[in-house]
Write a protein that holds these residues in place. Structure first.
Motif, PDB file in Angstrom:
ATOM      1  N   GLY A 286       0.807  -1.207   0.000  1.00 56.14           N
ATOM      2  CA  GLY A 286       0.000   0.000   0.000  1.00 56.14           C
ATOM      3  C   GLY A 286       0.844   1.261   0.000  1.00 56.14           C
ATOM      4  O   GLY A 286       1.739   1.409   0.828  1.00 56.14           O
ATOM      5  N   GLN A 287       0.564   2.156  -0.950  1.00 60.48           N
ATOM      6  CA  GLN A 287       1.234   3.461  -1.010  1.00 60.48           C
ATOM      7  C   GLN A 287       2.752   3.296  -0.869  1.00 60.48           C
ATOM      8  O   GLN A 287       3.424   4.004  -0.129  1.00 60.48           O
ATOM      9  N   VAL A 288       3.304   2.357  -1.620  1.00 59.24           N
ATOM     10  CA  VAL A 288       4.690   1.960  -1.387  1.00 59.24           C
ATOM     11  C   VAL A 288       5.685   3.057  -1.770  1.00 59.24           C
ATOM     12  O   VAL A 288       6.680   3.270  -1.065  1.00 59.24           O
ATOM     13  N   GLU A 289       5.435   3.772  -2.869  1.00 57.81           N
ATOM     14  CA  GLU A 289       6.451   4.729  -3.313  1.00 57.81           C
ATOM     15  C   GLU A 289       6.609   5.914  -2.357  1.00 57.81           C
ATOM     16  O   GLU A 289       7.738   6.300  -2.049  1.00 57.81           O
ATOM     17  N   PRO A 290       5.537   6.533  -1.841  1.00 58.71           N
ATOM     18  CA  PRO A 290       5.777   7.587  -0.848  1.00 58.71           C
ATOM     19  C   PRO A 290       6.414   7.062   0.430  1.00 58.71           C
ATOM     20  O   PRO A 290       7.205   7.777   1.075  1.00 58.71           O
ATOM     21  N   ARG A 291       6.128   5.834   0.812  1.00 62.52           N
ATOM     22  CA  ARG A 291       6.776   5.255   1.989  1.00 62.52           C
ATOM     23  C   ARG A 291       8.265   5.023   1.702  1.00 62.52           C
ATOM     24  O   ARG A 291       9.118   5.219   2.573  1.00 62.52           O
ATOM     25  N   VAL A 292       8.556   4.597   0.488  1.00 56.65           N
ATOM     26  CA  VAL A 292       9.954   4.450   0.097  1.00 56.65           C
ATOM     27  C   VAL A 292      10.661   5.804   0.120  1.00 56.65           C
ATOM     28  O   VAL A 292      11.807   5.909   0.571  1.00 56.65           O
ATOM     29  N   LEU A 293       9.996   6.841  -0.364  1.00 48.86           N
ATOM     30  CA  LEU A 293      10.592   8.175  -0.329  1.00 48.86           C
ATOM     31  C   LEU A 293      10.953   8.562   1.097  1.00 48.86           C
ATOM     32  O   LEU A 293      12.032   9.112   1.348  1.00 48.86           O
ATOM     33  N   ALA A 294      10.062   8.278   2.042  1.00 53.08           N
ATOM     34  CA  ALA A 294      10.362   8.585   3.440  1.00 53.08           C
ATOM     35  C   ALA A 294      11.591   7.831   3.919  1.00 53.08           C
ATOM     36  O   ALA A 294      12.434   8.381   4.645  1.00 53.08           O
ATOM     37  N   ALA A 295      11.723   6.577   3.497  1.00 53.04           N
ATOM     38  CA  ALA A 295      12.847   5.752   3.955  1.00 53.04           C
ATOM     39  C   ALA A 295      14.164   6.189   3.334  1.00 53.04           C
ATOM     40  O   ALA A 295      15.169   6.349   4.033  1.00 53.04           O
ATOM     41  N   VAL A 296      14.187   6.380   2.015  1.00 49.82           N
ATOM     42  CA  VAL A 296      15.465   6.636   1.346  1.00 49.82           C
ATOM     43  C   VAL A 296      15.957   8.054   1.563  1.00 49.82           C
ATOM     44  O   VAL A 296      17.160   8.327   1.501  1.00 49.82           O
ATOM     45  N   SER A 297      15.018   8.979   1.807  1.00 52.09           N
ATOM     46  CA  SER A 297      15.438  10.367   2.024  1.00 52.09           C
ATOM     47  C   SER A 297      15.826  10.636   3.466  1.00 52.09           C
ATOM     48  O   SER A 297      16.563  11.584   3.751  1.00 52.09           O
ATOM     49  N   GLY A 298      15.298   9.817   4.398  1.00 49.55           N
ATOM     50  CA  GLY A 298      15.562  10.067   5.806  1.00 49.55           C
ATOM     51  C   GLY A 298      14.753  11.222   6.368  1.00 49.55           C
ATOM     52  O   GLY A 298      15.129  11.799   7.396  1.00 49.55           O
ATOM     53  N   ASP A 299      13.641  11.567   5.737  1.00 47.75           N
ATOM     54  CA  ASP A 299      12.796  12.661   6.215  1.00 47.75           C
ATOM     55  C   ASP A 299      11.959  12.151   7.392  1.00 47.75           C
ATOM     56  O   ASP A 299      11.029  11.361   7.219  1.00 47.75           O
ATOM     57  N   GLU A 300      12.262  12.611   8.607  1.00 49.84           N
ATOM     58  CA  GLU A 300      11.603  12.107   9.802  1.00 49.84           C
ATOM     59  C   GLU A 300      10.124  12.474   9.843  1.00 49.84           C
ATOM     60  O   GLU A 300       9.293  11.705  10.326  1.00 49.84           O
ATOM     61  N   ALA A 301       9.779  13.653   9.335  1.00 47.14           N
ATOM     62  CA  ALA A 301       8.375  14.056   9.345  1.00 47.14           C
ATOM     63  C   ALA A 301       7.545  13.165   8.426  1.00 47.14           C
ATOM     64  O   ALA A 301       6.435  12.749   8.770  1.00 47.14           O
ATOM     65  N   LEU A 302       8.070  12.866   7.233  1.00 44.06           N
ATOM     66  CA  LEU A 302       7.351  11.981   6.325  1.00 44.06           C
ATOM     67  C   LEU A 302       7.327  10.553   6.865  1.00 44.06           C
ATOM     68  O   LEU A 302       6.343   9.826   6.700  1.00 44.06           O
ATOM     69  N   ALA A 303       8.415  10.134   7.517  1.00 44.55           N
ATOM     70  CA  ALA A 303       8.446   8.810   8.130  1.00 44.55           C
ATOM     71  C   ALA A 303       7.350   8.682   9.182  1.00 44.55           C
ATOM     72  O   ALA A 303       6.714   7.628   9.318  1.00 44.55           O
ATOM     73  N   ALA A 304       7.099   9.749   9.944  1.00 47.22           N
ATOM     74  CA  ALA A 304       6.048   9.715  10.962  1.00 47.22           C
ATOM     75  C   ALA A 304       4.683   9.494  10.325  1.00 47.22           C
ATOM     76  O   ALA A 304       3.812   8.825  10.895  1.00 47.22           O
ATOM     77  N   ALA A 305       4.471  10.036   9.128  1.00 47.29           N
ATOM     78  CA  ALA A 305       3.186   9.870   8.443  1.00 47.29           C
ATOM     79  C   ALA A 305       2.942   8.421   8.038  1.00 47.29           C
ATOM     80  O   ALA A 305       1.792   8.003   7.884  1.00 47.29           O
ATOM     81  N   THR A 306       4.013   7.627   7.864  1.00 46.17           N
ATOM     82  CA  THR A 306       3.845   6.235   7.433  1.00 46.17           C
ATOM     83  C   THR A 306       3.273   5.356   8.534  1.00 46.17           C
ATOM     84  O   THR A 306       2.897   4.213   8.276  1.00 46.17           O
ATOM     85  N   ALA A 307       3.195   5.863   9.767  1.00 47.37           N
ATOM     86  CA  ALA A 307       2.587   5.080  10.844  1.00 47.37           C
ATOM     87  C   ALA A 307       1.102   4.870  10.604  1.00 47.37           C
ATOM     88  O   ALA A 307       0.500   3.923  11.118  1.00 47.37           O
ATOM     89  N   ASP A 308       0.487   5.744   9.820  1.00 47.22           N
ATOM     90  CA  ASP A 308      -0.932   5.652   9.503  1.00 47.22           C
ATOM     91  C   ASP A 308      -1.140   4.658   8.360  1.00 47.22           C
ATOM     92  O   ASP A 308      -0.326   4.580   7.429  1.00 47.22           O
ATOM     93  N   ASP A 309      -2.239   3.903   8.419  1.00 49.90           N
ATOM     94  CA  ASP A 309      -2.550   2.991   7.317  1.00 49.90           C
ATOM     95  C   ASP A 309      -2.709   3.749   6.011  1.00 49.90           C
ATOM     96  O   ASP A 309      -2.374   3.247   4.935  1.00 49.90           O
ATOM     97  N   ASP A 310      -3.272   4.953   6.089  1.00 44.66           N
ATOM     98  CA  ASP A 310      -3.429   5.818   4.922  1.00 44.66           C
ATOM     99  C   ASP A 310      -2.484   7.000   5.093  1.00 44.66           C
ATOM    100  O   ASP A 310      -2.805   7.979   5.770  1.00 44.66           O
ATOM    101  N   LEU A 311      -1.336   6.916   4.472  1.00 42.16           N
ATOM    102  CA  LEU A 311      -0.302   7.945   4.626  1.00 42.16           C
ATOM    103  C   LEU A 311      -0.787   9.327   4.226  1.00 42.16           C
ATOM    104  O   LEU A 311      -0.334  10.334   4.784  1.00 42.16           O
TER     105      LEU A 311
END
Length: 604
Positions: free
Chosen positions: A393-418
């Motif tokens: 689910g929503q894999v590419e924005p979650r990947v962006l959070a991981a590869v960029s190291g953006d902590e704010a975007l990483a926090a959004a991935t905790a939600d089922d719907d990013l």
């Protein structure tokens, strides 16, 4: 365990032992060489026998392919080695028909594509690259020098695969390595040396992830591709015939009947076109656009997604869209397709590749990656089995959070719907937030997307800076690397006469690079997950039968359905945890998992 550091290996004469055609003798000979469970063993197989190479030496076994498969099956059962081969397609594909399925491997060709980019992965080019030689100088069979004499194999010992120049002997790369068991052992030795050199280079790859780990999962993906091509996708043939008939009519009796059916389908559209606008070739976009204009519909192009908004305006649009679906099935996925690609065991088969020529996504032929939704009800589990469908689910924005190291975007991935927490942070509707995130990765800058991008710059500066850096590299024609280390080369741009066209082409290359680092990294995560699911599902007698972008389809015995569901979730968490290490943890990946009998049921 892989060594922490690997010295470059140089070509050398290999001490080869020839052993009898007896599994016990081969096992004993390998034991004498010090092989233990989990060791790497390089392998070359042909109708002439088997060549093996381990840390301490090589073995040659003269036997037929069936006997060879039996020997290798015994080795797999006893030692579970990491098989090293030039390519799974040239090795594992020979063993599968004899029932030999191996657990793990090192695929030299796959790792070469990871390190060097592109799709050219023949042994001669791979070896030249690893030996720091110019691949353009690779000798070919029959190649002539300036004096008109064949020189590529004239030097040195013809029983040694490496020329004094350092290149591989053309006669060997053209298939000569198969001729004798001793040559097979030497070919396996070359594969072993290639792996050692690749390991050394992987440890120097500048990437944010684990390049060696990526090489292992890429190798596993190639092995999975061979199994997918061999095993096929289960098809309910009767249902498939019914669906094709509903779309384009009964099975044609002959070519004249087929042409008549095609004409009838076209007439259902053309009857809505004013007589003054006829004739119209429905396969000609310009003529179709003119026909639409004749009924008051002015569109810049005739793409189906654009015409969807005009369905209610005139019956011509509805008829045209229906014809396109029917014509696609009739010409590409009709009765001929069923006859050619669905075997007597009701399995759809096609060739698979572990990585395309750009960012590294898995691809397949025979319609396996482009099957129309209208035909998905024909993909059905066999009696006593189910299909476990898992979609990231929503894999590419979650990947962006991981590869960029953006902590704010990483926090959004905790939600089922990013997109919900992103929308709250931006102060916009969810639909606008989704458009903004996708636009950031795909390069859209106009309209609603352009306005929302300004909010993204403020809310997620680290992620946006990562994308911007990839974009600038692409514009400059510089290669980029994915999180796992895949090299993505930039294509050349010809010099158009119009400066605006040139700028547009440069910007398009920048957008390609920006998407490649995300799409390629997502493909690496997916393949690592698929490889882990493959290994874990063997205990449940289940097997992956389809990999479609971010989606897995597992064919499993019905009593094992819940076990497979649990496995899919558990392996995703495990793989994501390993994949997002190196200071980029905290990103949650999710999968929509369902148990169905027909693939189409999962889409509900």
């Amino acid at each position: 365990m892989l060594p922490a550091s690997v010295p470059p290996a140089g070509p050398a004469r290999l001490g080869v032992r020839t052993v009898p055609v007896d599994p016990a003798a081969v096992l004993e000979a390998l034991a004498d060489l010090g092989v233990v469970r989990g060791d790497a063993i390089a392998l070359a197989v042909s109708d002439e026998g088997v060549g093996l190479r381990c840390e301490s030496g090589g073995l040659a076994v003269a036997c037929d392919l069936a006997t060879a498969a039996g020997v290798l099956g015994r080795l797999e059962d006893r030692w579970r080695p990491r098989w090293v081969w030039w390519s799974a397609g040239g090795t594992a594909s020979l063993l599968l028909p004899h029932g030999v399925r191996v657990a793990v491997c090192w695929d030299v060709a796959a790792v070469h594509r990871l390190l060097s980019g592109g799709t050219d992965d023949d042994p001669a080019r791979v070896w030249a690259t690893l030996a720091d030689l110019d691949p353009a100088d690779v000798p070919r069979t029959g190649q002539l020098d300036l004096l008109g004499t064949a020189t590529n194999d004239a030097d040195g010992d013809p029983e040694q695969p490496v020329l004094p120049s350092g290149h591989l002997r053309a006669e060997w790369t053209a298939g000569g390595w198969r001729r004798t068991p001793r040559r097979l052992a030497s070919w396996a030795d070359l594969g072993w040396q290639a792996r050692q050199r690749q390991l050394a280079r992987l440890q120097q790859v500048p990437c944010s992830g684990d390049a060696v780990g990526t090489a292992l999962s890429e190798s596993a993906a190639e092995l999975l591709c061979v199994e997918l091509a061999h095993d096929g996708l289960p098809i309910d043939r009767d249902r498939a015939e019914q669906l094709v008939a509903q779309a384009c009519g009964e099975r044609p009796r002959d070519q004249r009947h087929e042409a008549s059916q095609r004409q009838l389908r076209e007439e259902l559209v053309l009857r809505h076109v004013p007589a003054a606008a006829l004739p119209v070739d429905l396969r000609n976009p310009a003529q179709v656009r003119a026909a639409l204009a004749a009924v008051g519909i002015d569109v810049p192009d005739t793409r189906s997604w654009r015409l969807e908004a005009w369905r209610a305006q005139h019956p011509l649009v509805e008829a045209l869209l229906a014809w396109r679906k029917a014509d696609r099935i009739a010409t590409t996925y009709g009765y001929r397709w069923l006859d050619e690609h669905v075997g007597p065991d009701d399995r759809l088969r096609g060739a698979w590749s572990g990585s395309d020529g750009a960012a590294g996504r898995m691809t397949a032929q025979a319609g396996l990656h482009n099957l129309p939704s209208e035909l998905r009800p024909a993909v059905a589990a066999e009696p006593g089995h189910v299909l476990v469908r898992a979609d990231l689910g929503q894999v590419e924005p979650r990947v962006l959070a991981a590869v960029s190291g953006d902590e704010a975007l990483a926090a959004a991935t905790a939600d089922d719907d990013l997109y919900l927490p992103v929308a709250r942070r931006l102060g916009v509707e969810r639909s606008v937030a989704k458009v903004a995130v996708l636009a950031a990765m795909y390069g859209q800058t106009s309209g609603t997307a352009g306005q929302a991008l300004e909010g993204l710059e403020r809310a997620y500066p680290v992620a946006m800076r990562y994308l911007r850096a990839a974009y600038e590299h692409g514009r400059a024609g510089q290669a980029v690397r994915t999180h796992g280390g895949r090299l993505v080369r930039m294509y050349r741009i010809s010099s158009p006469a119009d400066e605006r066209d040139h700028r547009a082409a440069v910007n398009a290359r920048g957008r390609f690079a920006r998407n490649a680092v995300i799409q390629g990294s997502a493909a690496e995560l997916f393949k690592a997950w698929a490889a882990t699911v493959r290994a874990a599902c063997r205990r449940a007698d289940a097997q992956i039968v389809l990999c479609l972008h971010d989606e897995l389809l597992v064919h499993a015995p019905a009593p094992a359905a819940q076990e497979v569901v649990d496995t899919v979730h558990r392996t995703l968490a495990d793989v994501a945890g390993r994949w997002t290490t190196s200071g980029r943890g905290g990103v949650r990946f999710v999968a929509d998992v369902s148990v169905v009998h027909r693939w189409s049921e999962a889409k509900g």
